[in-house]
Design an enzyme around this catalytic site. Sequence first.
Site, PDB file in Angstrom:
ATOM      1  NE  ARG A  56      -8.810 -18.453  -9.844  1.00  0.00           N
ATOM      2  CZ  ARG A  56      -9.913 -18.635 -10.593  1.00  0.00           C
ATOM      3  NH1 ARG A  56     -11.108 -18.418 -10.083  1.00  0.00           N
ATOM      4  NH2 ARG A  56      -9.819 -19.018 -11.849  1.00  0.00           N
ATOM      5  CE1 TYR A 109       2.444  -4.444   9.391  1.00  0.00           C
ATOM      6  CE2 TYR A 109       0.663  -4.879   7.841  1.00  0.00           C
ATOM      7  CZ  TYR A 109       2.000  -4.953   8.183  1.00  0.00           C
ATOM      8  OH  TYR A 109       2.883  -5.526   7.322  1.00  0.00           O
ATOM      9  CG  ASP A 182      -5.980  -6.849  11.997  1.00  0.00           C
ATOM     10  OD1 ASP A 182      -5.720  -7.906  12.605  1.00  0.00           O
ATOM     11  OD2 ASP A 182      -5.219  -6.345  11.150  1.00  0.00           O
ATOM     12  CE  LYS A 207       2.648 -10.896  11.224  1.00  0.00           C
ATOM     13  NZ  LYS A 207       1.743 -10.264  10.352  1.00  0.00           N
TER      14      LYS A 207
END
Length: 387
Positions: A56, A109, A182, A207
């Site tokens: 982690r 978004y 972003d 993406k």
Amino acid sequence: MSEQQHRNKSGFETRAIHAGYEPDAATGAVIPPIYATSTYKQDGVGGLRGGYEYSRSANPTRTALEGNIAALEEGERGFAFASGLAAEDTLVRGLCRPGDHVVIPDDAYGGTFRLFDKVEKVWGLEYSPAPVSDLEKVAAAVRPGETKLVWVETPTNPLLNIGDIEALAAIAHDVGALLVVDNTFASPYLQQPLTLGADVVVHSTTKYCGGHSDVVGGAIVVKDLDLAEKVTFHQNAMGAVAGPFDAWLTLRGLKTLALRMERHCDNAERVVDFLTSHPAVGDVIYPGLETHPGHEVAQRQMKRYGGMVSFRVNGGEAQALSVCERTEVFTLGESLGGVESLIEHPGRMTHASVAGTDLEVPADLVRLSVGIETADDLVADLERALG
Ligand SMILES: Cc1ncc(COP(=O)(O)O)c(C=O)c1O
């Protein structure tokens, strides 16, 4: 060439292929192994090899991706997450406290809007939507002393509005806030916000970075080391990290980002040419068009204009839905940035969560993620679907 040299001296394509990883010392493997391990043998208590303790906190496959994306964005440190929204939430809760305020795009978004409106607000974080392309409205939305983040997308999703990153950074910094960009739609190949004054870049690496619609992921890149420390702490404390296989797929995608983006842009330009002269099509929204209100800013801060194209049809929502259902090469589906072309109806699909709010998108809007197939086939497909 050392890691540092890759970062400082090499071109984008060289960094995309080499930054973040040196061939494995033991075997010479030129590609980082998928380190499918949760823990690491310690050489005596606290004797960590290379700082690895528990996956982690850090995993070598993820480290390679994090170094790579930091080099592509020309930042100091990169962080990889399980999704774009996981990256966003970690950033927001790492940097903001109850009572703080953020400015978000008025056409953000849908998932980002939902995060601020339905999750962060409950914890006491206020937000104001403002159009990223209107500097006066952004300046009017910031609250000195209270606004901690000015959050922008450029181009925005799905209306492809353009924000002037340099000017937005000045507005944010004037009130002591950070500018978060972003950069999902542009990708690091077309635009590097940190070099234009932004403090933080976030990505849905699902993406263009991943690029093959086979992995969900997110990233944060920062240039300031204090900020990096806060993100490091929260990435580990909140735990929404990218797994090693996901990190490996994303890293593989990044190696070809430059080539893919050039082809996405070529094909998008062909599609835009076709759509602008079609009688059933109203507005064609693409930052590469001289008529686009953000064209000049986009020309200044982007290398090319990307693979996303939105358009409005003259026949209203019914025609928009029918076009989406009739294409064959363009696959009807959410998401974007993969090698295959996708078509969607933002009002009913990706942006359904903003229906009925000020952020609602037009019902006659269709969004295309133009892929890297043969351009003639894409144009013929749209021609057929538009009837
Ligand atoms: C611009 C933008 N930012 C963030 C996200 C969220 O990323 P993810 O779906 O990987 O959580 C998306 C997803 O579509 C997006 O388009």
